[in-house]
Design an enzyme around this catalytic site. Structure first.
Site, PDB file in Angstrom:
ATOM      1  N   HIS A  34      32.672  62.225  24.404  1.00  0.00           N
ATOM      2  CA  HIS A  34      31.533  62.311  24.862  1.00  0.00           C
ATOM      3  C   HIS A  34      30.414  63.102  24.799  1.00  0.00           C
ATOM      4  CE1 HIS A  34      31.361  59.521  28.071  1.00  0.00           C
ATOM      5  NE2 HIS A  34      32.419  59.775  28.039  1.00  0.00           N
ATOM      6  N   ASP A  36      30.198  62.715  21.169  1.00  0.00           N
ATOM      7  CA  ASP A  36      28.750  61.781  19.780  1.00  0.00           C
ATOM      8  C   ASP A  36      27.074  61.646  20.064  1.00  0.00           C
ATOM      9  OD1 ASP A  36      29.231  59.905  21.588  1.00  0.00           O
ATOM     10  OD2 ASP A  36      29.820  58.320  19.817  1.00  0.00           O
ATOM     11  N   ALA A 125      39.480  47.941  26.031  1.00  0.00           N
ATOM     12  CA  ALA A 125      40.744  49.270  26.825  1.00  0.00           C
ATOM     13  C   ALA A 125      39.807  49.917  25.920  1.00  0.00           C
ATOM     14  CB  ALA A 125      41.938  48.526  26.592  1.00  0.00           C
ATOM     15  N   SER A 129      36.668  46.837  20.224  1.00  0.00           N
ATOM     16  CA  SER A 129      37.158  46.203  19.899  1.00  0.00           C
ATOM     17  C   SER A 129      35.679  45.425  19.490  1.00  0.00           C
ATOM     18  CB  SER A 129      36.958  44.625  20.608  1.00  0.00           C
ATOM     19  OG  SER A 129      36.830  44.741  22.141  1.00  0.00           O
ATOM     20  N   GLU A 162      24.359  46.807  17.826  1.00  0.00           N
ATOM     21  CA  GLU A 162      24.796  47.792  19.134  1.00  0.00           C
ATOM     22  C   GLU A 162      23.615  48.538  19.904  1.00  0.00           C
ATOM     23  OE1 GLU A 162      29.032  47.810  20.231  1.00  0.00           O
ATOM     24  OE2 GLU A 162      28.671  48.413  21.209  1.00  0.00           O
ATOM     25  N   ASP A 174      32.008  55.688  16.752  1.00  0.00           N
ATOM     26  CA  ASP A 174      33.146  54.185  16.825  1.00  0.00           C
ATOM     27  C   ASP A 174      32.494  53.337  15.184  1.00  0.00           C
ATOM     28  OD1 ASP A 174      32.835  54.252  19.215  1.00  0.00           O
ATOM     29  OD2 ASP A 174      32.632  52.756  20.061  1.00  0.00           O
TER      30      ASP A 174
HETATM   31  P1  NG1 Z   1      34.536  53.494  24.030  1.00  0.00           P
HETATM   32  O1  NG1 Z   1      34.443  54.004  25.502  1.00  0.00           O
HETATM   33  O2  NG1 Z   1      35.450  54.078  23.261  1.00  0.00           O
HETATM   34  O3  NG1 Z   1      33.810  52.674  23.920  1.00  0.00           O
HETATM   35  C1  NG1 Z   1      32.468  55.355  24.104  1.00  0.00           C
HETATM   36  C2  NG1 Z   1      30.678  54.797  22.726  1.00  0.00           C
HETATM   37  C3  NG1 Z   1      31.002  56.405  21.708  1.00  0.00           C
HETATM   38  C4  NG1 Z   1      31.513  57.958  22.628  1.00  0.00           C
HETATM   39  C5  NG1 Z   1      32.461  57.615  24.009  1.00  0.00           C
HETATM   40  C6  NG1 Z   1      32.918  58.877  24.642  1.00  0.00           C
HETATM   41  C7  NG1 Z   1      30.589  52.632  23.109  1.00  0.00           C
HETATM   42  C8  NG1 Z   1      30.528  51.357  22.047  1.00  0.00           C
HETATM   43  N1  NG1 Z   1      30.962  54.239  22.587  1.00  0.00           N
HETATM   44  O4  NG1 Z   1      33.352  55.206  23.509  1.00  0.00           O
HETATM   45  O5  NG1 Z   1      29.464  55.884  21.028  1.00  0.00           O
HETATM   46  O6  NG1 Z   1      30.239  58.499  23.432  1.00  0.00           O
HETATM   47  O7  NG1 Z   1      32.032  56.468  24.667  1.00  0.00           O
HETATM   48  O8  NG1 Z   1      33.055  60.163  23.427  1.00  0.00           O
HETATM   49  O9  NG1 Z   1      29.353  52.819  25.004  1.00  0.00           O
HETATM   50 MG    MG Z   2      32.890  48.551  23.224  1.00  0.00          MG
END
Ligand code: NG1
Ligand code: MG
Length: 388
Positions: A34, A36, A125, A129, A162, A174
């Site tokens: 959290h 980025d 997860a 993906s 996205e 990501d």
């Molecule tokens: P995840 O939960 O891995 O999709 C999300 C955000 C990242 C980042 C993290 C927290 C999306 C697609 N990605 O990751 O950009 O903010 O939470 O560090 O929402």
């Molecule tokens: Mg995602």
């Protein structure tokens, strides 16, 4: 794997010239959670599992999509001139969003495509993906139509897809990790400037283990946007006295000095996490560089505690699995990874204890939650590319 994919492609779309195969990995974030979208640092690495896009040019101008993971949806066919979001198209919106980015940059698609997707990342997860599908598509378009965008541009196009097409206002972590990942390395990324540096993941006699809580991240989307707003509000309050454009610019000391400017107590806690987590991430990369894995692990533990107590994005399942990991002999560090509320944890475990770790932590977790965790020993792979 590649031959099998080609056979399956031919079964779905019919025989013809050999298709080309593109691959984009999933990713796991080691520390920097959290941060980025707060202009801070993240430290993710690319996985060896990911998404394959197998593609062949068609004679007409249509695009046909098929996923081995979502066979029940069947084949989806669209005209390449009208690439629009459609709820019923489900996962196909991810490739469509990326293809739309190319169209918006002036590309007229010269010929249609048949594309078969296959992913071996556990779904929902927190291993990205979705970004993996995006980058596999971006690299495929770039290569098949000889467009010569560089990888960083493909990363930004995928993130933009996205944000604008799918409607998830994610940060850049990501897509960056998946596009720019490097074998056996993690990448330290400054999400504000996009400056980055690779760090060899030398864990000596230890390995990275991802554990899936198997708790789907149901609340994550709404809470994610809520956390973003809380941090934005905190930043606005700080800007009354400080000339900063993001929380990532503050040291923990500067933050402590000015925290009283943040009028809402909850916002203050969220901002505290963002600032301290950013600092921890920089510290952790230094420790890794110096070969102090124990110090790196201890910062991972602190990251989890901060996400639990200040950012409040862990939840019972993630806490139970991380606590179970902390209790095991041979655990160097363990924390939640990704947005939170469910999904995966990431741990560093000494190799000689991996088997007992998986058995015992899995058992303790099951006793506490009634859920079965899945464990993966991580192989760190390269970023998105064509497989030849
Ligand atoms: P995840 O939960 O891995 O999709 C999300 C955000 C990242 C980042 C993290 C927290 C999306 C697609 N990605 O990751 O950009 O903010 O939470 O560090 O929402
Ligand atoms: Mg995602």
């Amino acid at each position: 794997m590649q031959n099998q994919l080609i056979n399956q492609f031919n079964e779905v779309f019919g025989e013809g010239s050999n298709p080309r195969i593109f691959f984009a990995p999933g990713r796991v974030n080691l520390i920097g959670e959290h941060t980025d979208y707060n202009g801070g640092h993240v430290f993710p690495c690319a996985l060896s599992v990911g998404t394959y896009a197998v593609a062949r040019i068609r004679e007409d101008r249509n695009l046909r999509f098929y996923s081995l993971n979502f066979k029940e949806l069947g084949m989806i066919e669209i005209d390449s001139k009208t690439v629009e979001y459609e709820k019923s198209h489900d996962w196909v919106n991810y490739p469509k969003g990326v293809i739309k980015e190319f169209l918006d940059r002036g590309l007229t698609i010269p010929s249609g495509l048949d594309i078969l997707y296959f992913g071996n990342i556990p779904n929902g997860a927190g291993l990205s993906s979705s970004a993996s599908i995006e980058l596999a598509t971006a690299v495929m378009m770039n290569e098949l139509f000889s467009l010569s965008y560089d990888m960083l541009e493909l990363v930004k196009m995928s993130q933009h897809a996205e944000n604008s097409f799918i409607g998830v206002s994610c940060g850049i972590m990501d897509q960056f990790a998946i596009g720019m990942g490097k074998m056996e390395s993690a990448v330290l990324l400054n999400c504000q400037t996009l400056d980055y540096q690779y760090s060899p993941l030398k864990l000596n006699d230890a390995s990275l283990i991802i554990a899936n809580t198997n708790k789907r991240r149901a609340l994550a989307d709404s809470k994610y946007n809520e956390r973003r707003s809380e941090c934005e509000r905190a930043l606005k309050d700080l800007q009354k006295e400080l000339e900063i454009t993001s929380l990532g610019e503050l040291s923990p000391e500067e933050f402590a000095k000015h925290a009283h400017l943040i009028s809402n107590k909850t916002d203050r806690k969220r901002a505290k996490h963002a600032v301290e987590e950013n600092h921890r991430t920089l510290q952790a990369v230094k420790e890794l560089g110096a070969g102090d894995i124990e110090a790196f692990g201890s910062l991972m533990n602190q990251s989890h505690i901060s996400l639990r107590d200040d950012y409040e994005v862990t939840g019972a399942e993630l806490d139970a699995l991380v606590e179970a990991a902390w209790d095991e002999e041979g655990t160097i560090g363990s924390r939640m990874t990704g947005a939170g509320f469910g999904g995966c944890t990431v741990s560093i475990v000494k190799n000689e204890f991996i088997d007992t770790f998986i058995e015992n932590a899995g058992k303790t977790y099951f006793e506490k939650t009634g859920l079965k965790a899945e464990f993966y020993v991580v192989a760190v792979g390269d970023g998105a590319r064509e497989l030849k």
